[in-house]
Scaffold this active site. Structure first.
Site, PDB file in Angstrom:
ATOM      1  N   SER A 128      24.895  52.711  25.873  1.00  0.00           N
ATOM      2  CA  SER A 128      25.547  51.441  25.754  1.00  0.00           C
ATOM      3  C   SER A 128      26.913  50.691  26.751  1.00  0.00           C
ATOM      4  CB  SER A 128      25.309  51.102  24.242  1.00  0.00           C
ATOM      5  OG  SER A 128      26.378  51.960  23.539  1.00  0.00           O
TER       6      SER A 128
ATOM      7  N   SER B 276      34.837  55.423  38.290  1.00  0.00           N
ATOM      8  CA  SER B 276      34.032  55.631  38.077  1.00  0.00           C
ATOM      9  C   SER B 276      33.622  54.349  37.041  1.00  0.00           C
ATOM     10  CB  SER B 276      34.419  56.166  36.588  1.00  0.00           C
ATOM     11  OG  SER B 276      35.531  55.833  36.013  1.00  0.00           O
TER      12      SER B 276
ATOM     13  N   GLU C 176      46.934  53.855  41.932  1.00  0.00           N
ATOM     14  CA  GLU C 176      46.675  55.182  41.699  1.00  0.00           C
ATOM     15  C   GLU C 176      46.708  56.238  42.109  1.00  0.00           C
ATOM     16  OE1 GLU C 176      43.596  54.926  39.037  1.00  0.00           O
ATOM     17  OE2 GLU C 176      44.920  52.571  37.909  1.00  0.00           O
TER      18      GLU C 176
ATOM     19  N   ARG D 274      36.494  62.786  41.287  1.00  0.00           N
ATOM     20  CA  ARG D 274      36.043  61.909  40.847  1.00  0.00           C
ATOM     21  C   ARG D 274      37.584  61.247  41.447  1.00  0.00           C
ATOM     22  NH1 ARG D 274      37.433  57.985  37.752  1.00  0.00           N
ATOM     23  NH2 ARG D 274      37.315  58.936  35.965  1.00  0.00           N
TER      24      ARG D 274
ATOM     25  N   SER E 228      33.262  53.889  28.411  1.00  0.00           N
ATOM     26  CA  SER E 228      33.261  53.027  29.470  1.00  0.00           C
ATOM     27  C   SER E 228      34.187  51.533  28.309  1.00  0.00           C
ATOM     28  CB  SER E 228      32.437  51.284  28.896  1.00  0.00           C
ATOM     29  OG  SER E 228      31.095  52.167  30.486  1.00  0.00           O
TER      30      SER E 228
ATOM     31  N   ARG F  59      43.614  64.265  41.136  1.00  0.00           N
ATOM     32  CA  ARG F  59      43.714  64.299  39.267  1.00  0.00           C
ATOM     33  C   ARG F  59      43.977  66.173  39.269  1.00  0.00           C
ATOM     34  NH1 ARG F  59      39.898  59.900  36.619  1.00  0.00           N
ATOM     35  NH2 ARG F  59      42.246  57.899  36.305  1.00  0.00           N
TER      36      ARG F  59
ATOM     37  N   ALA G  65      37.864  53.371  28.576  1.00  0.00           N
ATOM     38  CA  ALA G  65      38.605  53.021  30.065  1.00  0.00           C
ATOM     39  C   ALA G  65      39.858  52.436  30.035  1.00  0.00           C
ATOM     40  CB  ALA G  65      37.352  52.852  30.866  1.00  0.00           C
TER      41      ALA G  65
ATOM     42  N   HIS H  95      37.820  64.789  30.922  1.00  0.00           N
ATOM     43  CA  HIS H  95      38.221  63.422  31.510  1.00  0.00           C
ATOM     44  C   HIS H  95      36.666  62.750  32.008  1.00  0.00           C
ATOM     45  CE1 HIS H  95      39.609  59.702  31.618  1.00  0.00           C
ATOM     46  NE2 HIS H  95      39.183  59.763  32.766  1.00  0.00           N
TER      47      HIS H  95
ATOM     48  N   HIS I 289      42.175  65.115  33.376  1.00  0.00           N
ATOM     49  CA  HIS I 289      43.016  63.903  33.202  1.00  0.00           C
ATOM     50  C   HIS I 289      44.323  64.964  32.864  1.00  0.00           C
ATOM     51  CE1 HIS I 289      45.326  60.170  32.845  1.00  0.00           C
ATOM     52  NE2 HIS I 289      44.002  60.245  33.513  1.00  0.00           N
TER      53      HIS I 289
ATOM     54  N   GLY J  31      42.530  52.628  32.884  1.00  0.00           N
ATOM     55  CA  GLY J  31      42.551  52.187  35.095  1.00  0.00           C
ATOM     56  C   GLY J  31      42.620  50.983  35.184  1.00  0.00           C
TER      57      GLY J  31
END
Length: 517
Positions: free
Chosen positions: A11, A369, A112, A364, A41, A272, A44, A329, A226, A46
Site C-alpha cells: 500500500s 525512489s 541533495e 540509488r 512511502s 550515500r 519518506a 535505507h 542512509h 526528502g
C-alpha cells in the site's frame, strides 16, 4: 474465495500509483498486512527529484543517476524515469497536490547528495512521502477494495502462471484472492537489519514470496545505507533527511573536524555509499559523528518532522548538532522486472522497491525512489489496461499439497538483524559473508530453501522465514560479486573502474544537450 481483475500486494506509493491508473477500468483489490498508513512511502522525508527548473535538464538528472549507480543501471529505464518524471510531478501538482512553493507560487527546489542541480520538490517541508501517499489514497479509496491486516503469504501458481495470492490473518484464518494479474508492491527489506530507516513491517515478504514461487531475483547485494539517522543511546531511532545537508548542514566528529573534507569532491553531498562508509570508519575509530545544523536558519520550520522526531526522543536541537549514524535505507535489487513490471512468472508483476528494473544501479540517487513509484506505477498500469485479461485458473484445493509439513526451530528477528548488520553490512569480506551464509543455512530445508506450509506458522514466524530467505539472498549475492561497487563494498576487493565508461556517457549527454535532443 474473492476475485478481482488485479490484486496489488502492498500500500505504498508504487501500489497506489498503479491502483490510481487502473481503478476506473479494472476491479482492483489492495492487500496490506497492516494499515495502509504503514509504509516506507509514508516515512519518506526528502522529496521527489525532477528536472523542472529551466536551468536543469533530464539529461543532467540522467547523468547524476548513472554516476550514483556506478555503471550498473539499465540506461533505458533511467531515461524513462527522468524524462517521465517531469510531467509526472507537474501533473500531480495541477491535480491539487500541495507541493512547497515560494511566495510567487513557484515550486521550491532543494538539492541533495550527488545531484548537480536543485531539483528536489517537497511537500510539508520534510513530509513529502506522507503528503503524496495520503493525497493519492484519498483519490482512490472509494474506487478500490482495500484489505488491511492480512499478510500475503503465498502466491498461487499453476503451470508457471500466477492467479492470485493466499493470505493469513492474526487469527490464523487463511483466505484466497484470485485475479488475472497480481502485482507485488511490498517494498524492500529494511527490517532484516538492526538499524534501519524502514517501517518495522518491511520484512522482505514480497521478494521472499516471489523467490519461493520461482521468480528471478537480481542485485540483492546492493544495499543502500542512509548516512544520517538520529543516533541516541546506541540505537538509530529515525531518519534525518539528506535535504538537511542540502540546506547547508555538514558532518563533524566530537572534535568539530569536518569528516567529509578531502574524501570526495562533493564533500557532505557525496553519494550515500561514500558518506555512509566515511561515518562508519569514523565510528570504528571510536569517534562520535554529528550533523552540524547551525548554518540552517529556522530549522524547525523547514524540517518540522525531524524536529518532532528529536523532541519525541528528548533531544534538544538547539545544541546545533544532531548525533547520527548510518542505517539500512534502500534495496536496489529485488524481483527482476522489465520497464512495465513484468516478472519471469506469467501474470505476476512487481513495482517500487520490491522490483529491480535496474533504474537505481548499484546505488540509488537521492529522491529517485518516490519518483520511481510514481513513474513505474503508471507504466505498469497502462500496460495492464491494454493487456488481455484471461479468466484466472480456478483451484478448489489448498494449494499446499506439495509443501513439506516439517516445522522449523526459528531464530528471533533480533538474531537475524545482528548477523546481517555485523557480517553483511556497510563493508564486507569473504570470511564475514561465509560466516553469515553458514548461519542462515542452518535453517535450510534438506531439499530447498524455506518451502513451508503456511498453516504451521504464525504471521510473526512467517516474517522470520521471509527475513531468513532475503538475508540469504543478500549474503550469497554479495559472495558472488567479487568487486566493490556502490552499495556493495568488499574490503577484500578493489573498487570497480568506471572512469572510461563515465567519460563516454558524459560526452554523449553533453553532445545531446548541444543539439537539443
Amino acid at each position: 474465495m474473492l476475485q478481482s481483475d488485479v490484486i496489488i500486494i502492498g500500500s505504498g506509493l508504487a501500489a497506489l500509483s498503479a491502483a490510481y491508473h487502473l481503478c476506473h477500468q479494472k476491479k482492483v483489490t489492495i492487500i496490506t498486512k497492516s494499515s495502509w498508513k504503514e509504509s516506507n512511502s509514508m516515512l519518506a522525508q526528502g522529496g521527489i527529484a525532477a528536472a523542472i527548473s529551466e536551468k536543469d535538464s533530464w539529461q543532467s538528472h540522467y547523468s547524476d543517476t548513472l554516476v550514483a549507480g556506478c555503471n550498473h543501471n539499465n540506461d533505458e529505464a533511467v531515461e524513462k524515469l527522468v524524462q517521465n518524471g517531469i510531467t509526472e510531478i507537474l501533473e500531480w501538482f495541477h491535480k491539487g497536490l500541495q507541493l512547497d512553493c515560494d511566495e510567487e507560487g513557484n515550486l521550491c527546489l532543494g538539492k541533495e547528495g550527488a545531484h548537480e542541480h536543485h531539483r528536489i520538490v517537497h511537500a510539508g517541508g520534510d513530509a513529502t512521502g506522507r503528503e503524496i501517499t495520503k493525497f493519492i489514497y484519498n483519490l482512490i479509496k472509494q474506487s478500490v477494495t482495500i484489505v488491511e491486516n492480512e499478510m500475503a503469504v503465498q502466491l498461487l501458481i499453476n503451470n508457471g502462471s500466477c492467479y492470485g495470492v493466499m493470505t493469513k490473518k492474526e487469527t490464523g484464518e487463511i483466505k484466497k484472492y484470485i485475479a488475472a494479474k497480481t502485482i507485488i508492491a511490498t517494498g524492500g527489506c529494511g527490517a532484516v537489519y538492526g538499524h534501519t530507516s524502514n517501517a518495522a513491517v518491511i520484512t522482505g515478504d514480497g521478494i521472499a514470496m516471489a523467490y519461493r514461487a520461482g521468480a528471478e531475483i537480481a542485485d540483492m547485494e546492493f544495499i543502500q545505507f542512509h548516512p544520517t539517522m538520529l543516533y541516541l543511546d546506541g540505537a538509530c531511532v529515525g531518519l534525518v533527511s539528506e535535504a538537511v545537508r542540502g540546506e547547508g548542514a555538514y558532518l563533524v566528529n566530537q572534535f568539530d573536524e569536518r569528516i567529509m573534507q578531502n574524501v570526495h569532491p562533493q564533500e557532505d553531498l557525496a553519494p550515500r555509499d561514500v558518506v555512509s562508509r566515511t561515518i562508519f570508519y569514523e565510528m570504528k575509530k571510536g569517534n562520535q559523528v554529528f550533523l552540524n545544523i547551525s548554518p540552517i536558519k529556522q530549522f524547525e520550520t523547514r524540517f518540522p518532522s525531524i524536529t518532532a522526531l528529536c523532541r519525541e526522543h528528548h533531544f534538544d536541537i538547539n545544541s546545533g548538532k544532531i548525533p547520527v549514524a548510518p542505517g539500512m535505507h534502500f534495496l536496489m535489487g529485488g524481483i527482476q522486472t522489465n520497464d512495465v513490471g513484468e516478472t519471469s512468472i506469467k501474470n505476476l508483476f512487481a513495482v517500487g522497491e520490491a522490483a529491480c528494473t535496474g533504474v537505481h544501479g548499484a546505488n540509488r540517487l537521492a529522491s529517485n525512489s518516490l519518483l520511481e513509484g510514481l513513474v513505474f506505477g503508471r507504466r505498469l498500469a497502462f500496460h495492464l489496461v491494454n493487456a488481455p485479461f484471461e479468466i484466472p485458473f480456478h483451484h478448489d484445493e489448498t494449494d499446499l499439497e506439495n509443501i513439506s509439513e516439517i516445522t522449523f526451530v526459528l531464530p528471533t528477528k533480533e538474531e537475524i538483524q545482528s548477523i546481517m548488520s555485523t557480517f553483511v553490512g556497510i563493508t564486507r569480506t569473504e570470511e564475514e559473508l561465509a560466516h553469515a551464509a553458514k548461519w542462515l543455512e542452518n535453517y535450510k530445508d534438506s531439499s530447498s530453501f524455506w518451502q513451508f506450509n503456511v498453516k504451521n506458522f504464525t504471521i510473526s514466524e512467517i516474517e522470520i522465514i521471509n527475513m531468513l530467505t532475503v538475508g540469504w539472498l543478500i549474503t550469497t549475492s554479495a559472495m558472488m560479486r567479487s568487486e566493490s561497487r556502490g552499495g556493495h563494498f568488499r574490503v577484500d576487493y578493489p573498487l570497480c573502474d568506471d572512469s572510461n565508461w563515465l567519460k563516454r556517457q558524459l560526452v554523449r549527454i553533453k553532445e545531446e544537450m548541444q543539439v537539443g535532443v
